[in-house]
Design a protein around this motif. Structure first.
Motif, PDB file in Angstrom:
ATOM      1  N   HIS A 229      -5.957  15.090   7.435  1.00  0.00           N
ATOM      2  CA  HIS A 229      -6.849  14.194   7.285  1.00  0.00           C
ATOM      3  C   HIS A 229      -6.550  13.584   5.703  1.00  0.00           C
ATOM      4  CE1 HIS A 229      -8.756  14.985  11.030  1.00  0.00           C
ATOM      5  NE2 HIS A 229      -9.331  13.868  10.750  1.00  0.00           N
ATOM      6  N   VAL A 230      -6.629  14.586   4.831  1.00  0.00           N
ATOM      7  CA  VAL A 230      -6.263  14.460   3.378  1.00  0.00           C
ATOM      8  C   VAL A 230      -5.039  13.795   3.271  1.00  0.00           C
ATOM      9  CG1 VAL A 230      -5.974  15.580   1.201  1.00  0.00           C
ATOM     10  CG2 VAL A 230      -7.607  16.410   2.689  1.00  0.00           C
ATOM     11  N   ALA A 231      -3.998  13.998   3.694  1.00  0.00           N
ATOM     12  CA  ALA A 231      -2.763  13.304   3.764  1.00  0.00           C
ATOM     13  C   ALA A 231      -2.865  11.877   4.294  1.00  0.00           C
ATOM     14  CB  ALA A 231      -1.648  13.788   4.631  1.00  0.00           C
ATOM     15  N   ALA A 232      -3.416  11.502   5.141  1.00  0.00           N
ATOM     16  CA  ALA A 232      -3.725  10.199   5.827  1.00  0.00           C
ATOM     17  C   ALA A 232      -4.620   9.652   4.732  1.00  0.00           C
ATOM     18  CB  ALA A 232      -4.434  10.275   7.410  1.00  0.00           C
ATOM     19  N   ALA A 233      -5.763  10.132   4.365  1.00  0.00           N
ATOM     20  CA  ALA A 233      -6.888   9.310   3.386  1.00  0.00           C
ATOM     21  C   ALA A 233      -5.774   8.986   2.166  1.00  0.00           C
ATOM     22  CB  ALA A 233      -7.777  10.407   3.311  1.00  0.00           C
ATOM     23  N   ARG A 234      -5.094   9.856   1.624  1.00  0.00           N
ATOM     24  CA  ARG A 234      -4.345   9.554   0.379  1.00  0.00           C
ATOM     25  C   ARG A 234      -3.305   8.485   0.653  1.00  0.00           C
ATOM     26  NH1 ARG A 234      -3.706  15.182  -3.203  1.00  0.00           N
ATOM     27  NH2 ARG A 234      -5.738  15.029  -4.125  1.00  0.00           N
ATOM     28  N   ALA A 235      -2.596   8.292   1.860  1.00  0.00           N
ATOM     29  CA  ALA A 235      -1.698   7.575   2.242  1.00  0.00           C
ATOM     30  C   ALA A 235      -2.237   6.152   2.317  1.00  0.00           C
ATOM     31  CB  ALA A 235      -1.013   7.843   3.466  1.00  0.00           C
ATOM     32  N   LEU A 236      -3.613   6.151   2.822  1.00  0.00           N
ATOM     33  CA  LEU A 236      -4.241   4.838   2.869  1.00  0.00           C
ATOM     34  C   LEU A 236      -4.776   4.129   1.538  1.00  0.00           C
ATOM     35  CD1 LEU A 236      -6.602   5.019   5.818  1.00  0.00           C
ATOM     36  CD2 LEU A 236      -4.182   4.211   5.729  1.00  0.00           C
ATOM     37  N   SER A 237      -4.938   5.245   0.737  1.00  0.00           N
ATOM     38  CA  SER A 237      -5.298   4.875  -0.698  1.00  0.00           C
ATOM     39  C   SER A 237      -4.169   4.512  -1.606  1.00  0.00           C
ATOM     40  CB  SER A 237      -6.323   6.131  -1.247  1.00  0.00           C
ATOM     41  OG  SER A 237      -7.315   6.466  -0.822  1.00  0.00           O
ATOM     42  N   ALA A 238      -3.052   5.136  -1.454  1.00  0.00           N
ATOM     43  CA  ALA A 238      -1.837   4.630  -2.226  1.00  0.00           C
ATOM     44  C   ALA A 238      -1.234   3.547  -1.733  1.00  0.00           C
ATOM     45  CB  ALA A 238      -0.791   5.934  -2.030  1.00  0.00           C
ATOM     46  N   SER A 239      -1.422   3.010  -0.307  1.00  0.00           N
ATOM     47  CA  SER A 239      -0.612   1.798   0.164  1.00  0.00           C
ATOM     48  C   SER A 239      -1.751   0.991   0.823  1.00  0.00           C
ATOM     49  CB  SER A 239       0.564   2.218   1.117  1.00  0.00           C
ATOM     50  OG  SER A 239       1.490   3.051   0.141  1.00  0.00           O
ATOM     51  N   PRO A 240      -2.412   0.279   0.294  1.00  0.00           N
ATOM     52  CA  PRO A 240      -3.443  -0.574   0.917  1.00  0.00           C
ATOM     53  C   PRO A 240      -2.747  -1.673   2.085  1.00  0.00           C
ATOM     54  CG  PRO A 240      -3.780  -0.823  -1.373  1.00  0.00           C
ATOM     55  CD  PRO A 240      -2.325  -0.025  -1.333  1.00  0.00           C
ATOM     56  N   GLY A 241      -3.321  -1.837   3.211  1.00  0.00           N
ATOM     57  CA  GLY A 241      -3.063  -2.683   4.284  1.00  0.00           C
ATOM     58  C   GLY A 241      -2.170  -1.971   5.422  1.00  0.00           C
ATOM     59  N   ARG A 242      -2.228  -0.301   5.098  1.00  0.00           N
ATOM     60  CA  ARG A 242      -1.349   0.412   6.153  1.00  0.00           C
ATOM     61  C   ARG A 242      -2.087   0.459   7.434  1.00  0.00           C
ATOM     62  NH1 ARG A 242       1.801   5.506   3.850  1.00  0.00           N
ATOM     63  NH2 ARG A 242       3.087   5.234   5.695  1.00  0.00           N
ATOM     64  N   ASP A 243      -1.404   0.511   8.547  1.00  0.00           N
ATOM     65  CA  ASP A 243      -1.813   0.653  10.029  1.00  0.00           C
ATOM     66  C   ASP A 243      -1.211   1.934  10.457  1.00  0.00           C
ATOM     67  OD1 ASP A 243      -2.849   0.628  12.396  1.00  0.00           O
ATOM     68  OD2 ASP A 243      -1.626  -1.250  12.956  1.00  0.00           O
ATOM     69  N   LEU A 244      -1.727   3.255  10.546  1.00  0.00           N
ATOM     70  CA  LEU A 244      -1.222   4.293  10.884  1.00  0.00           C
ATOM     71  C   LEU A 244      -1.796   4.819  12.245  1.00  0.00           C
ATOM     72  CD1 LEU A 244      -1.123   6.501   7.701  1.00  0.00           C
ATOM     73  CD2 LEU A 244       0.941   5.038   8.624  1.00  0.00           C
ATOM     74  N   THR A 245      -0.943   5.274  13.284  1.00  0.00           N
ATOM     75  CA  THR A 245      -1.436   5.956  14.405  1.00  0.00           C
ATOM     76  C   THR A 245      -0.445   7.214  14.625  1.00  0.00           C
ATOM     77  OG1 THR A 245      -2.028   3.875  15.585  1.00  0.00           O
ATOM     78  CG2 THR A 245      -1.687   5.881  16.888  1.00  0.00           C
ATOM     79  N   LEU A 246      -1.295   8.396  14.418  1.00  0.00           N
ATOM     80  CA  LEU A 246      -0.342   9.603  14.342  1.00  0.00           C
ATOM     81  C   LEU A 246      -0.946  10.883  15.144  1.00  0.00           C
ATOM     82  CD1 LEU A 246      -0.330   9.487  10.656  1.00  0.00           C
ATOM     83  CD2 LEU A 246       1.586   8.896  11.885  1.00  0.00           C
TER      84      LEU A 246
END
Length: 326
Positions: A229-246
């Protein structure tokens, strides 16, 4: 970043709060405490008691705490119960999410992490389930999680909200005894409860098309899950507009019978299981491919099944000291 964690006083939610705090993020918990426990929360973490169906209360929490991201874990989660109460599950899991997203997008919150589930896959005809495996859920619970993913992605496309849908496999273990799973809907605590009551563990069906006839699952330590969750949260913060399904799993299948044998070994009990009829909504085998999250976020599970059982048992015996006297 300030993250609002819905369901943050629950078993998984409290671990996510802990992981975010350790990563230097600010956390605020929103929980109706129907199953969550306020004492799980670290000192200094604000708690807003409320339902995600209460849009006004959600809006006040977002604005009052200057929230910049949401991790949504609040949901009903028992597949078997959902077969008997589908309307309740759709109301809590889908309508609750819709109300939450309405408040989030109106407030301009930029990032949203959604707690999904391997239940979206149903019974996949493949050894390892990838994120491209067709989703054919077997229960209303799984349907609500799949519908939730659709809703999250649609909101993201329409508003620019950065989103991540994390498909959990079978969660177990604990970071500390205080954060242990106190429910008995998951296999390991369910076995603990039976052993504590001097009763044999139960296997729900042994006629599945698997090597020993019992269901096969991919178990993930809750600490690893929280770190995802931390990795996903930081990825969204660093790259606005991302759409991840993991997928969040280890890629290793363990059968129910094998897991009960391991629990017996760790706890010191030697109580063979009994076989009872299948539960509705249980697929035969669901094991993750975790390649995508490793590639996109650099995340990989660190804990094995032994860690999960041992840490869970430590937490269980803290709450049930009589169980340690095997």
């Amino acid at each position: 970043m300030t993250w609002l964690i819905t369901g943050g006083a629950g078993y998984i939610g409290a671990h996510v709060v802990r992981a975010l705090r350790e990563a230097g993020e600010r956390a605020v918990v929103y929980d109706d405490l129907s199953t969550g426990l306020a004492e799980r929360l670290p000192e200094g973490v604000p708690l807003v008691v409320g339902s995600t169906l209460d849009g006004e209360r959600v809006r006040r929490a977002l604005s009052g705490h200057a929230v910049t991201g949401v991790v949504h874990l609040a949901a009903k989660k028992q597949a078997g119960e959902s077969m008997d109460r589908p309307l309740h599950y759709y109301r809590e899991n889908v309508e609750g999410l819709r109300v939450l997203l309405d408040a989030v997008t109106a407030a301009g919150v930029p990032s949203f992490v959604f707690s999904s589930s391997a239940a979206v896959y149903g019974t996949p005809d493949t050894d390892l389930v990838t994120e491209e495996t067709p989703c054919v859920p077997l229960s209303p619970y799984g349907e609500t999680k799949l519908a939730g993913e659709w809703l999250v992605r649609a909101a993201g496309r329409a508003t620019g909200l950065s989103t991540a849908c994390l498909r959990y496999f079978n969660v177990a273990g604990a970071a500390s005894p205080r954060l242990a799973d106190t429910g008995v809907s998951n296999l390991i605590p369910m076995v603990f409860e039976r052993l504590t009551d001097n009763a044999p563990p139960r296997i729900f069906g042994d006629d599945y098309p698997t090597p020993d006839g019992t269901c096969v699952r991919d178990y993930i330590h809750v600490v690893d899950l929280a770190e995802a969750h931390v990795a996903a949260a930081r990825a969204l913060s660093a790259s606005p507009g991302r759409d991840l399904t993991l997928n969040i799993g280890r890629g290793e299948g363990v059968s129910v019978r094998e897991m009960i044998d391991r629990v017996n070994a760790v706890t010191g009990y030697d109580r063979p299981p009994v076989v009872t009829p299948r539960r509705p909504g249980d697929p035969a085998r669901v094991v993750a491919s975790a390649d995508r999250i490793a590639t996109q976020l650099g995340w990989k599970a660190r804990h094995d099944v032994q860690d999960m059982i041992t840490s869970a048992w430590t937490g269980w015996t803290r709450l049930h000291p009589e169980a340690a006297r095997a």
